[in-house]
Design a protein around this motif. Structure first.
Motif, PDB file in Angstrom:
ATOM      1  N   ASP A  70     -69.034 -21.978  13.891  1.00  0.00           N
ATOM      2  CA  ASP A  70     -68.080 -22.841  14.584  1.00  0.00           C
ATOM      3  C   ASP A  70     -68.669 -24.245  14.583  1.00  0.00           C
ATOM      4  OD1 ASP A  70     -66.491 -24.253  16.356  1.00  0.00           O
ATOM      5  OD2 ASP A  70     -66.416 -22.650  17.875  1.00  0.00           O
ATOM      6  N   ASP A  72     -67.702 -26.807  15.919  1.00  0.00           N
ATOM      7  CA  ASP A  72     -67.582 -27.482  17.213  1.00  0.00           C
ATOM      8  C   ASP A  72     -68.636 -27.011  18.209  1.00  0.00           C
ATOM      9  OD1 ASP A  72     -65.347 -28.976  16.398  1.00  0.00           O
ATOM     10  OD2 ASP A  72     -63.999 -27.306  16.861  1.00  0.00           O
ATOM     11  N   ARG A  73     -69.446 -26.022  17.805  1.00  0.00           N
ATOM     12  CA  ARG A  73     -70.511 -25.523  18.683  1.00  0.00           C
ATOM     13  C   ARG A  73     -71.864 -25.761  18.021  1.00  0.00           C
ATOM     14  NH1 ARG A  73     -71.368 -22.094  22.515  1.00  0.00           N
ATOM     15  NH2 ARG A  73     -72.527 -20.593  21.244  1.00  0.00           N
ATOM     16  N   ASP A  75     -75.858 -27.602  18.529  1.00  0.00           N
ATOM     17  CA  ASP A  75     -76.857 -28.097  19.465  1.00  0.00           C
ATOM     18  C   ASP A  75     -76.845 -29.631  19.453  1.00  0.00           C
ATOM     19  OD1 ASP A  75     -79.732 -29.109  20.062  1.00  0.00           O
ATOM     20  OD2 ASP A  75     -79.746 -27.043  20.813  1.00  0.00           O
ATOM     21  N   SER A  76     -76.795 -30.247  20.624  1.00  0.00           N
ATOM     22  CA  SER A  76     -76.668 -31.707  20.696  1.00  0.00           C
ATOM     23  C   SER A  76     -77.880 -32.433  20.117  1.00  0.00           C
ATOM     24  CB  SER A  76     -76.465 -32.142  22.154  1.00  0.00           C
ATOM     25  OG  SER A  76     -77.556 -31.708  22.968  1.00  0.00           O
ATOM     26  N   PRO A  81     -75.978 -24.849  14.504  1.00  0.00           N
ATOM     27  CA  PRO A  81     -74.983 -24.014  15.192  1.00  0.00           C
ATOM     28  C   PRO A  81     -75.599 -23.246  16.361  1.00  0.00           C
ATOM     29  CG  PRO A  81     -74.756 -23.809  12.819  1.00  0.00           C
ATOM     30  CD  PRO A  81     -76.028 -24.574  13.055  1.00  0.00           C
ATOM     31  N   LEU A  82     -74.820 -23.092  17.420  1.00  0.00           N
ATOM     32  CA  LEU A  82     -75.256 -22.346  18.596  1.00  0.00           C
ATOM     33  C   LEU A  82     -74.901 -20.866  18.508  1.00  0.00           C
ATOM     34  CD1 LEU A  82     -74.377 -24.962  21.352  1.00  0.00           C
ATOM     35  CD2 LEU A  82     -76.670 -24.215  20.645  1.00  0.00           C
ATOM     36  N   ASP A  83     -74.326 -20.470  17.388  1.00  0.00           N
ATOM     37  CA  ASP A  83     -74.073 -19.053  17.109  1.00  0.00           C
ATOM     38  C   ASP A  83     -74.897 -18.658  15.886  1.00  0.00           C
ATOM     39  OD1 ASP A  83     -71.804 -18.584  19.055  1.00  0.00           O
ATOM     40  OD2 ASP A  83     -70.904 -20.148  17.813  1.00  0.00           O
ATOM     41  N   GLN A 198     -75.884 -15.572  20.276  1.00  0.00           N
ATOM     42  CA  GLN A 198     -75.663 -16.922  20.792  1.00  0.00           C
ATOM     43  C   GLN A 198     -76.975 -17.486  21.330  1.00  0.00           C
ATOM     44  OE1 GLN A 198     -71.982 -16.405  23.301  1.00  0.00           O
ATOM     45  NE2 GLN A 198     -71.103 -17.557  21.594  1.00  0.00           N
ATOM     46  N   ASN A 201     -78.538 -17.596  25.234  1.00  0.00           N
ATOM     47  CA  ASN A 201     -77.437 -17.056  26.036  1.00  0.00           C
ATOM     48  C   ASN A 201     -77.631 -15.594  26.430  1.00  0.00           C
ATOM     49  OD1 ASN A 201     -74.830 -17.903  27.151  1.00  0.00           O
ATOM     50  ND2 ASN A 201     -73.972 -16.274  25.878  1.00  0.00           N
ATOM     51  N   GLN A 207     -70.111 -17.163  25.272  1.00  0.00           N
ATOM     52  CA  GLN A 207     -69.476 -18.468  25.188  1.00  0.00           C
ATOM     53  C   GLN A 207     -68.348 -18.422  24.162  1.00  0.00           C
ATOM     54  OE1 GLN A 207     -70.570 -20.975  27.327  1.00  0.00           O
ATOM     55  NE2 GLN A 207     -71.673 -19.164  28.087  1.00  0.00           N
ATOM     56  N   THR A 209     -66.152 -19.113  21.073  1.00  0.00           N
ATOM     57  CA  THR A 209     -66.548 -19.638  19.761  1.00  0.00           C
ATOM     58  C   THR A 209     -65.543 -19.210  18.705  1.00  0.00           C
ATOM     59  OG1 THR A 209     -68.304 -19.675  18.094  1.00  0.00           O
ATOM     60  CG2 THR A 209     -68.019 -17.619  19.299  1.00  0.00           C
TER      61      THR A 209
END
Length: 271
Positions: A70, A72-73, A75-76, A81-83, A198, A201, A207, A209
């Protein structure tokens, strides 16, 4: 002697003493799996998990799925990706848990350049600590590859993990894992898992996704039993079917239930 006490195949349990008295081989009565098990929060996954019984391992052949992240997900800070994704086996004995198989990882190409993002399936194992195979092409797989995955007892307090390419025998990773809870005398549980993991998490609600992983197919799954690693097919009657966080995220298509064969697709956003 009442032979109903001796013949397991009549459905009556036997005693070791009675078997020895009649020079009969002891065969244990199989423990059925739980009807249901609560999901552990923090990931989207499909787990097929046995009862606690005289199991000594698990093996199967899987066609590896295609992960999609995703966008849009991310890490800033790292923009990663956070997945993430995994397909693995493992077990539980005396409160010790083992996860071992393949995770979606960074890889290094022939020129020595590391990928900017995770882009390949590579071996890992976790037994109170995390370890992974060396980052080399010999231990790297890609979506659509067909591999045999095996976790089995290799002696008291030791498990062996084997990842074998079915089309390229020279591609094989094998390691022994110290596992103090795994003895032949202890009741053991084994599992097979396909997952969207995730980042940071674990133990929390999943979350939302759009990540998904599709095209994974187990061509067969077999359980090992006892100190001689007898092979028993992992039929539908031999595992608890866990679809987490709930069944709307998991698509399972049975292709041959008698062999533990099925296709598995996982969607962060239900389809």
């Amino acid at each position: 002697m009442n032979f109903k006490k001796l013949l397991l195949y009549t459905g009556v349990a036997v005693t070791l003493a009675a078997c020895k008295a009649q020079n009969t081989t002891l065969v244990e009565k199989e423990v059925p799996p739980a009807a249901s098990i609560d999901c552990f929060p923090g990931a989207y996954y499909r787990k097929a998990v046995t009862s606690f019984d005289n199991w000594s391992g698990i093996t199967g052949v899987v066609v590896l799925g295609q992960p999609t992240v995703d966008e849009d997900r991310l890490d800033s800070r790292t923009k990663q990706p956070l997945d993430n994704f995994s397909v693995y086996m493992g077990g539980n004995s005396a409160d010790q848990e083992l996860d071992a198989g393949l995770t979606w990882e960074f890889s290094t190409d022939a020129s020595g350049r590391k990928s900017a993002r995770r882009n390949a399936w590579r071996p890992f194992w976790r037994a109170g600590y995390w370890k992974s195979a060396p980052d080399s092409a010999k231990y790297t797989w890609h979506p659509g590859d067909k591999i045999q995955m095996t976790i089995k007892m290799a002696g008291p307090k030791k498990l062996r993990m084997i990842i074998q390419d079915m089309n390229h025998p020279e591609k094989r990773f094998e390691t022994n894992v110290d596992a103090s809870g795994f003895t032949y005398e202890a009741a053991k549980q084994f599992k097979r898992v396909n997952a969207i993991d995730q980042v940071r998490n674990e133990g929390k609600p999943v979350q939302p996704t759009k990540a998904h992983v599709t095209g994974a197919e187990w061509l067969y799954t077999t359980l090992y039993r006892g100190s001689k690693n007898e092979e028993w097919p992992m039929t539908r009657a031999r595992f608890t079917d866990m679809r987490c966080s709930d069944a709307t995220h998991i698509r399972v298509t049975a292709t041959n239930s008698s062999k533990g064969a099925e296709k598995i697709d996982i969607f962060g956003t239900p389809q």
